[in-house]
Design a protein around this motif. Structure first.
Motif, PDB file in Angstrom:
ATOM      1  N   CYS A  32       0.815  -1.231   0.000  1.00 11.55           N
ATOM      2  CA  CYS A  32       0.000   0.000   0.000  1.00 11.55           C
ATOM      3  C   CYS A  32       0.840   1.270   0.000  1.00 11.55           C
ATOM      4  CB  CYS A  32      -0.989  -0.008   1.173  1.00 11.55           C
ATOM      5  SG  CYS A  32      -0.232   0.235   2.792  1.00 11.55           S
ATOM      6  N   ILE A  33       2.156   1.147   0.076  1.00 13.96           N
ATOM      7  CA  ILE A  33       3.128   2.244  -0.008  1.00 13.96           C
ATOM      8  C   ILE A  33       3.081   3.188   1.198  1.00 13.96           C
ATOM      9  CG2 ILE A  33       4.150   3.974  -1.585  1.00 13.96           C
ATOM     10  CD1 ILE A  33       3.986   1.177  -2.719  1.00 13.96           C
ATOM     11  N   GLU A  34       2.397   2.843   2.261  1.00 12.42           N
ATOM     12  CA  GLU A  34       2.327   3.698   3.446  1.00 12.42           C
ATOM     13  C   GLU A  34       3.567   3.546   4.320  1.00 12.42           C
ATOM     14  OE1 GLU A  34       0.239   6.100   4.397  1.00 12.42           O
ATOM     15  OE2 GLU A  34      -0.832   5.838   2.510  1.00 12.42           O
ATOM     16  N   ARG A  35       3.893   4.627   5.034  1.00 16.21           N
ATOM     17  CA  ARG A  35       4.977   4.603   6.010  1.00 16.21           C
ATOM     18  C   ARG A  35       4.476   3.902   7.265  1.00 16.21           C
ATOM     19  NH1 ARG A  35       5.268  10.511   7.011  1.00 16.21           N
ATOM     20  NH2 ARG A  35       3.144  10.299   6.297  1.00 16.21           N
ATOM     21  N   ASN A  36       5.310   3.085   7.866  1.00 18.65           N
ATOM     22  CA  ASN A  36       4.961   2.357   9.085  1.00 18.65           C
ATOM     23  C   ASN A  36       6.057   2.503  10.122  1.00 18.65           C
ATOM     24  OD1 ASN A  36       2.610   0.037   8.831  1.00 18.65           O
ATOM     25  ND2 ASN A  36       3.415   0.667   6.843  1.00 18.65           N
ATOM     26  N   ILE A  37       5.658   2.489  11.387  1.00 14.87           N
ATOM     27  CA  ILE A  37       6.586   2.345  12.502  1.00 14.87           C
ATOM     28  C   ILE A  37       6.443   0.912  12.988  1.00 14.87           C
ATOM     29  CG2 ILE A  37       7.115   3.033  14.861  1.00 14.87           C
ATOM     30  CD1 ILE A  37       6.156   5.844  14.145  1.00 14.87           C
ATOM     31  N   VAL A  38       7.567   0.206  13.027  1.00 17.49           N
ATOM     32  CA  VAL A  38       7.565  -1.183  13.468  1.00 17.49           C
ATOM     33  C   VAL A  38       7.649  -1.192  14.989  1.00 17.49           C
ATOM     34  CG1 VAL A  38       8.824  -3.370  13.425  1.00 17.49           C
ATOM     35  CG2 VAL A  38       8.650  -1.973  11.344  1.00 17.49           C
ATOM     36  N   ARG A  39       6.689  -1.834  15.610  1.00 17.13           N
ATOM     37  CA  ARG A  39       6.664  -1.937  17.072  1.00 17.13           C
ATOM     38  C   ARG A  39       6.744  -3.405  17.478  1.00 17.13           C
ATOM     39  NH1 ARG A  39       3.539   2.639  16.076  1.00 17.13           N
ATOM     40  NH2 ARG A  39       4.061   4.405  17.389  1.00 17.13           N
ATOM     41  N   THR A  60       4.484  -6.000  10.247  1.00 14.53           N
ATOM     42  CA  THR A  60       3.207  -6.101   9.541  1.00 14.53           C
ATOM     43  C   THR A  60       2.673  -4.695   9.338  1.00 14.53           C
ATOM     44  OG1 THR A  60       2.750  -8.187  10.676  1.00 14.53           O
ATOM     45  CG2 THR A  60       0.885  -7.107   9.611  1.00 14.53           C
ATOM     46  N   CYS A  61       2.235  -4.380   8.124  1.00 12.91           N
ATOM     47  CA  CYS A  61       1.686  -3.059   7.827  1.00 12.91           C
ATOM     48  C   CYS A  61       0.450  -2.809   8.685  1.00 12.91           C
ATOM     49  CB  CYS A  61       1.336  -2.942   6.349  1.00 12.91           C
ATOM     50  SG  CYS A  61       0.603  -1.330   5.913  1.00 12.91           S
ATOM     51  N   ALA A  62       0.416  -1.656   9.330  1.00 14.52           N
ATOM     52  CA  ALA A  62      -0.713  -1.286  10.185  1.00 14.52           C
ATOM     53  C   ALA A  62      -1.972  -0.991   9.377  1.00 14.52           C
ATOM     54  CB  ALA A  62      -0.342  -0.070  11.026  1.00 14.52           C
ATOM     55  N   LEU A  63      -1.823  -0.718   8.078  1.00 15.98           N
ATOM     56  CA  LEU A  63      -2.984  -0.382   7.257  1.00 15.98           C
ATOM     57  C   LEU A  63      -3.543  -1.567   6.485  1.00 15.98           C
ATOM     58  CD1 LEU A  63      -1.231   2.545   7.253  1.00 15.98           C
ATOM     59  CD2 LEU A  63      -3.429   3.081   6.247  1.00 15.98           C
ATOM     60  N   CYS A  64      -2.675  -2.374   5.870  1.00 16.79           N
ATOM     61  CA  CYS A  64      -3.182  -3.436   4.986  1.00 16.79           C
ATOM     62  C   CYS A  64      -2.770  -4.844   5.427  1.00 16.79           C
ATOM     63  CB  CYS A  64      -2.754  -3.174   3.548  1.00 16.79           C
ATOM     64  SG  CYS A  64      -1.007  -3.497   3.220  1.00 16.79           S
TER      65      CYS A  64
END
Length: 171
Positions: free
Chosen positions: A142-149, A154-158
């Motif tokens: 989805c090309i979104e920026r993510n912060i890995v926690r 795993t992408c928080a959006l998709c």
């Protein structure tokens, strides 16, 4: 200073065009320039966190915390970006906390050598690494920026898998 990666702005386009007032941005190249910048703030045990970038010339630039990193950098690439908290020390100032938290540049924790080099140049004691490391990844789906926690890539959006290695564009 160790060779580091250049980070290009990857945040929202509307933030790229924001301007920080000239008197709010301070280029820190000497202990006196740091003292002058921090003297404008309440002198106590800790100074409220400041937004920082390390410019391509290795110069540390500081602005109030809610400033956008890209505005502080004048819209250019940086060697590092994040937030920094200073504390008063017997010999001036020291860095109490420092993080690479910048959702505009999404710098890798490997950007630390640029931060250390800028602080060493000014003669400011620091903790030797980021006190809080933020891991950023761009979702390939989805090309979104993510912060890995919690090491959850795993992408928080998709819900797509995020790459193990830093994957934003650089020069």
């Amino acid at each position: 200073m160790a060779q580091t990666m250049r980070y290009r702005y990857v945040g929202p386009a509307e933030l790229r065009d924001q301007v920080v007032a000239v008197d709010a941005v301070a280029a820190i190249d000497t202990p006196a320039s740091l003292d002058a910048r921090l003297a404008r703030r309440d002198r106590g045990d800790l100074v409220e966190p400041l937004t920082f970038v390390v410019a391509l010339d290795g110069m540390l630039r500081l602005a109030p915390r809610r400033s956008e990193h890209v505005a502080l950098a004048g819209g250019t690439d940086v060697l590092a970006a994040g937030e920094m908290t200073f504390a008063s020390a017997e010999t001036g100032w020291c860095v109490a906390e420092v993080t690479n938290q910048s959702t505009g540049y999404c710098p890798d924790p490997d950007s630390w050598p640029a931060v250390a080099g800028a602080l060493d140049h000014v003669g400011v004691r620091h903790p030797g690494n980021f006190t809080d490391k933020v891991v950023f990844r761009r979702c390939p789906t989805c090309i979104e920026r993510n912060i890995v926690r919690d090491d959850d890539f795993t992408c928080a959006l998709c819900n797509s898998a995020l790459p193990a290695r830093w994957n934003f564009m650089t020069d």
